[in-house]
Design a protein around this motif. Structure first.
Motif, mmCIF file in Angstrom:
data_model
loop_
_atom_site.group_PDB
_atom_site.id
_atom_site.type_symbol
_atom_site.label_atom_id
_atom_site.label_comp_id
_atom_site.label_asym_id
_atom_site.label_seq_id
_atom_site.Cartn_x
_atom_site.Cartn_y
_atom_site.Cartn_z
ATOM 1 N N PHE A 180 8.260 4.187 17.402
ATOM 2 C CA PHE A 180 8.693 4.675 16.096
ATOM 3 C C PHE A 180 9.338 3.528 15.312
ATOM 4 C CE2 PHE A 180 11.551 6.763 13.124
ATOM 5 C CZ PHE A 180 10.775 7.808 12.634
ATOM 6 N N LYS A 181 10.056 2.688 16.046
ATOM 7 C CA LYS A 181 10.710 1.553 15.373
ATOM 8 C C LYS A 181 9.650 0.630 14.761
ATOM 9 C CE LYS A 181 14.384 -1.757 15.668
ATOM 10 N NZ LYS A 181 15.360 -2.494 16.444
ATOM 11 N N LYS A 182 8.540 0.485 15.464
ATOM 12 C CA LYS A 182 7.461 -0.342 14.909
ATOM 13 C C LYS A 182 6.936 0.280 13.611
ATOM 14 C CE LYS A 182 6.160 -2.311 19.348
ATOM 15 N NZ LYS A 182 5.187 -2.376 20.440
ATOM 16 N N LEU A 183 6.819 1.606 13.616
ATOM 17 C CA LEU A 183 6.371 2.295 12.396
ATOM 18 C C LEU A 183 7.368 2.044 11.256
ATOM 19 C CD1 LEU A 183 4.521 4.382 10.935
ATOM 20 C CD2 LEU A 183 5.995 6.170 11.870
ATOM 21 N N LEU A 184 8.639 2.088 11.606
ATOM 22 C CA LEU A 184 9.694 1.876 10.608
ATOM 23 C C LEU A 184 9.617 0.451 10.048
ATOM 24 C CD1 LEU A 184 12.172 3.329 9.441
ATOM 25 C CD2 LEU A 184 13.511 2.451 11.339
ATOM 26 N N ILE A 185 9.427 -0.519 10.951
ATOM 27 C CA ILE A 185 9.356 -1.918 10.511
ATOM 28 C C ILE A 185 8.100 -2.126 9.642
ATOM 29 C CG2 ILE A 185 9.034 -4.295 11.342
ATOM 30 C CD1 ILE A 185 10.854 -3.598 13.716
ATOM 31 N N SER A 199 -0.273 -11.436 11.101
ATOM 32 C CA SER A 199 -1.336 -12.321 11.588
ATOM 33 C C SER A 199 -2.359 -12.546 10.477
ATOM 34 C CB SER A 199 -2.039 -11.667 12.780
ATOM 35 O OG SER A 199 -2.745 -10.523 12.319
ATOM 36 N N GLY A 200 -2.216 -11.794 9.407
ATOM 37 C CA GLY A 200 -3.182 -11.873 8.308
ATOM 38 C C GLY A 200 -4.416 -11.019 8.570
ATOM 39 N N LYS A 201 -4.449 -10.364 9.749
ATOM 40 C CA LYS A 201 -5.648 -9.582 10.068
ATOM 41 C C LYS A 201 -5.407 -8.079 9.942
ATOM 42 C CE LYS A 201 -7.629 -12.948 13.201
ATOM 43 N NZ LYS A 201 -7.531 -13.372 14.581
ATOM 44 N N GLU A 202 -4.181 -7.697 9.589
ATOM 45 C CA GLU A 202 -3.906 -6.264 9.494
ATOM 46 C C GLU A 202 -4.343 -5.721 8.129
ATOM 47 O OE1 GLU A 202 -1.684 -9.048 8.751
ATOM 48 O OE2 GLU A 202 -0.539 -8.320 10.460
ATOM 49 N N PRO A 203 -4.429 -4.390 8.013
ATOM 50 C CA PRO A 203 -4.777 -3.833 6.701
ATOM 51 C C PRO A 203 -3.715 -4.218 5.670
ATOM 52 C CG PRO A 203 -4.713 -2.121 8.400
ATOM 53 C CD PRO A 203 -4.185 -3.361 9.026
ATOM 54 N N LYS A 204 -4.113 -4.203 4.405
ATOM 55 C CA LYS A 204 -3.133 -4.488 3.355
ATOM 56 C C LYS A 204 -2.112 -3.349 3.304
ATOM 57 C CE LYS A 204 -2.956 -5.260 -1.593
ATOM 58 N NZ LYS A 204 -3.752 -5.157 -2.816
ATOM 59 N N MET A 205 -2.623 -2.155 3.410
ATOM 60 C CA MET A 205 -1.729 -1.005 3.328
ATOM 61 C C MET A 205 -2.353 0.222 4.019
ATOM 62 S SD MET A 205 -0.365 0.969 0.013
ATOM 63 C CE MET A 205 -0.118 -0.406 -1.050
ATOM 64 N N ILE A 206 -1.520 0.937 4.743
ATOM 65 C CA ILE A 206 -1.969 2.199 5.353
ATOM 66 C C ILE A 206 -1.271 3.310 4.579
ATOM 67 C CG2 ILE A 206 -1.952 3.600 7.462
ATOM 68 C CD1 ILE A 206 -1.741 0.902 9.030
ATOM 69 N N LEU A 251 1.017 11.569 16.789
ATOM 70 C CA LEU A 251 1.055 10.473 17.761
ATOM 71 C C LEU A 251 -0.122 9.517 17.572
ATOM 72 C CD1 LEU A 251 1.942 12.428 21.033
ATOM 73 C CD2 LEU A 251 3.436 10.950 19.683
ATOM 74 N N THR A 252 -1.277 10.092 17.245
ATOM 75 C CA THR A 252 -2.468 9.257 17.087
ATOM 76 C C THR A 252 -2.294 8.322 15.890
ATOM 77 O OG1 THR A 252 -3.761 11.022 18.046
ATOM 78 C CG2 THR A 252 -4.985 9.369 16.833
ATOM 79 N N PHE A 253 -1.604 8.805 14.863
ATOM 80 C CA PHE A 253 -1.338 7.964 13.682
ATOM 81 C C PHE A 253 -0.503 6.738 14.090
ATOM 82 C CE2 PHE A 253 1.961 7.044 10.457
ATOM 83 C CZ PHE A 253 1.162 6.334 9.575
ATOM 84 N N ILE A 254 0.499 6.978 14.914
ATOM 85 C CA ILE A 254 1.350 5.854 15.339
ATOM 86 C C ILE A 254 0.524 4.872 16.170
ATOM 87 C CG2 ILE A 254 3.412 5.222 16.687
ATOM 88 C CD1 ILE A 254 4.762 7.658 15.543
ATOM 89 N N ASP A 255 -0.329 5.407 17.032
ATOM 90 C CA ASP A 255 -1.244 4.527 17.780
ATOM 91 C C ASP A 255 -2.064 3.688 16.802
ATOM 92 O OD1 ASP A 255 -0.434 5.579 20.169
ATOM 93 O OD2 ASP A 255 -2.398 6.316 20.795
ATOM 94 N N PHE A 256 -2.538 4.342 15.738
ATOM 95 C CA PHE A 256 -3.378 3.620 14.781
ATOM 96 C C PHE A 256 -2.598 2.502 14.092
ATOM 97 C CE2 PHE A 256 -4.767 2.983 10.398
ATOM 98 C CZ PHE A 256 -6.004 2.407 10.661
ATOM 99 N N VAL A 257 -1.386 2.811 13.657
ATOM 100 C CA VAL A 257 -0.578 1.800 12.951
ATOM 101 C C VAL A 257 -0.332 0.602 13.872
ATOM 102 C CG1 VAL A 257 1.698 1.321 11.945
ATOM 103 C CG2 VAL A 257 0.519 3.456 11.388
#
Ligand SMILES: Cc1cc2nc3c(=O)[nH]c(=O)nc-3n(C[C@H](O)[C@H](O)[C@H](O)COP(=O)(O)OP(=O)(O)OC[C@H]3O[C@@H](n4cnc5c(N)ncnc54)[C@H](O)[C@@H]3O)c2cc1C
Length: 543
Positions: free
Chosen positions: A426-431, A232-239, A205-211
């Protein structure tokens, strides 16, 4: 009237469990005016009740993983004489503009729950009686020693508070002594991660919070209708997440079990073990409990599946009859048969190469169907067997090998399938995965990308709170397993009292919540009543 007897109680950790303990003490103080009570709450955060998960300053996109239906403190408020306070629903009603069923089905932002928990604390303190003195120490307590008059609790800044009794409600630990914790989430929101490659340990769950915090929390927009992420251009390039299994948690559309969904055979079987089997003959989890769980899941799998084909399987069905129904069904239909191991360990049992991205899609489509999915029906069994496993642990009914096996393999496997995030997150994680922001590389060893930073999002280890809380000469921290205690937990008895070095029970010090892990299996940990060790402990103190 003689002098009033003084009771000094230290509560270490002012999260939800510390709050419940405090309100129980306040109630007993009111009922027993012949006592003078001094409570000291040790909590480095500014507010009591928030704990690790419910900080009110976190954005609303960090959600509960249980729907509102389960957030109900009404019985607890009656228990602690505060029935006049608002219910959770009434307190946050203004934030929702919907009918009761809709409200019940919704997943609250955790910040709302934090607001309510702190409201309970403030009101509980305001309404407390004159014989209760409440002191707050906004620091981490890091040592407990016996003193001439009881116990001395010291803090990082060497403050020493003397008490007679201690309740350990340290939960997941404190982010101050565990800087790896991502909470409070402001730590992530205020860190520049733009363009970075982040390696992330832990996929819960904490991972999803992080993403979500490092995408939406950085100004990105999840367009859920069009399955699109607007950067927004401010997110990480890749997790790049990884864990022992590399398996994501299963999402949940709802956490309200349908009214016709209940135990088939397992309830009676475990009840029999608990009541009939003699205390000196412990059962084996693998040989006796696990087959019951498999049968139960299989029943619910086929009950839901056959319903889709117009066939009703009653709870009263005999095992032979069920088998013949299943066999006839498979003869007539080319549908995947139930496989317990495929459900729990799909990465190990599939013939074809296991691809996490495909698995995420599959999980999403099952969860979107709610309880009409036979897959969801089968895994939901794990929800109602939780309290049964808890009872087996509390009564020391399982042998030591089983407990080790349960801790090592099954606990996290069950956690993964049955206590996952709300579908929307979860859908946000999927997207984010589809947008290439999250990359599921299982063979990290051979993965030649260099990482700009590493984040740990694993649940705190069971022994973590005690790294900073040295129970000098008071308790054994791990190892000597007696009456089914578990490695890396504090040694406790089945009422939550810690044990001294010589294993005698020390009922001055109580564990409640996660520190009581040696004897409990706690999932719905916001509940004041589940594994409530404090009420009886406090009643004895106030005798
Ligand atoms: C992402 C996420 C979502 C969750 N969603 C749900 C949910 O929907 N439903 C649910 O039931 N549960 C949920 N949980 C579980 C949640 O952790 C519990 O509901 C609840 O927080 C447990 O309360 P607690 O008081 O035992 O522990 P915690 O919340 O961990 O509180 C412990 C407190 O003790 C303090 N502390 C620790 N060590 C010390 C020390 N040495 N000295 C002083 N203070 C100390 C900490 O600062 C903290 O405030 C979720 C957890 C997470 C991480």
């Amino acid at each position: 009237m003689g002098p009033r007897r003084l009771i000094r109680i230290g509560i270490i950790g002012g999260g939800p469990k510390g709050l419940f303990t405090y309100l129980r003490i306040a109630h007993l103080a009111k009922k027993n005016p012949s006592f003078r009570v001094r409570v000291t709450i040790f909590e480095p955060q500014n507010k009591i009740g928030w704990g690790i998960a419910y900080n009110t300053k976190q954005p609303a996109f960090l959600l509960m993983n249980y729907c509102n239906f389960h957030i109900n403190f009404n019985d607890f408020l009656i228990e602690v004489g505060l029935a006049s306070l608002k219910s959770y629903k009434d307190y946050i009603q203004s934030k929702y503009n919907c009918s009761v069923p809709e409200f019940n089905r919704a997943f609250s932002p955790r910040s709302y729950v934090g607001e309510y928990l702190n409201y309970l604390f403030e009101e509980g303190m305001r309404l407390s009686s004159e014989n209760l003195q409440t002191d707050m120490v906004k620091e981490v307590a890091n040592e407990i020693k016996t003193s001439e008059t009881g116990y001395a609790i010291s803090t990082v800044s060497k403050k020493i508070i003397n008490v007679d009794k201690i309740c350990l409600t340290t939960g997941h630990g404190s982010s101050i002594n565990q800087p790896a914790l991502i909470y409070p989430i402001s730590k992530i929101l205020n860190t520049d991660l733009s363009g970075k490659i982040v390696r992330c340990k832990g996929i819960g769950l904490t991972f999803i919070d992080f993403v979500i915090a490092s995408t939406e929390g950085k100004g990105g927009i999840y367009d859920l209708k069009n399955d699109n992420y607007i950067s927004s251009g401010k997110e990480p390039k890749m997790i790049v997440p990884y864990s022992r299994t590399n398996l994501p948690m299963m999402p949940r559309l709802s956490t309200i079990l349908p009214h016709d969904f209940y135990p088939w055979k397992i309830g009676n079987a475990i009840n029999y073990i608990l009541t009939e089997i003699k205390s000196d003959s412990q059962v084996s989890f693998l040989d006796e409990i696990l087959p019951l769980i498999q049968d139960e899941m299989r029943f619910h799998y086929y009950r839901a599946l056959l319903k889709d084909y117009g066939k009703i399987i009653p709870y009263s069905i005999s095992e032979d009859h069920l088998e013949s129904e299943i066999s006839n069904f498979h003869k007539a239909h080319d549908v995947t048969a139930f496989s317990f191991y495929d459900l729990l360990f799909p990465h190990l049992t599939n013939n074809k190469k296991f691809i996490v991205e495909e698995y995420l899609e599959e999980l999403f489509s099952h969860a979107s169907m709610g309880f009409s999915s036979h897959f969801v029906s089968a895994i939901s069994v794990i929800r109602y067997i939780g309290p049964m496993i808890n009872d087996l642990l509390l009564t020391s009914s399982m042998d030591q090998k089983s407990i080790d096996e349960f801790d090592r393999v099954w606990k996290s496997a069950f956690q993964r399938i049955a206590y996952g995030p709300p579908l929307i997150n979860f859908k946000k994680l999927l997207i984010a995965t589809r947008a290439g922001l999250v990359s599921w590389k299982s063979d990290l060893e051979n993965y030649d990308v260099s990482f700009d930073c590493r984040i740990t999002t694993t649940a705190c280890k069971n022994d973590m709170p005690y790294e900073s809380l040295i129970l000098n000469k008071l308790a054994i921290s791990s190892g000597t397993n007696i009456d089914a205690s578990r490695v890396n937990y504090l040694e406790i008895d089945n009422k939550g009292h810690i044990r001294n070095d010589n294993l005698s029970i020390n009922d001055d010090i109580l564990t409640y919540g996660i520190p009581a892990g040696a004897k409990t299996y706690n999932n719905d940990t916001l509940s004041p009543s589940y594994n409530n060790f404090t009420s009886n402990w406090l009643k004895k103190i106030f005798k």
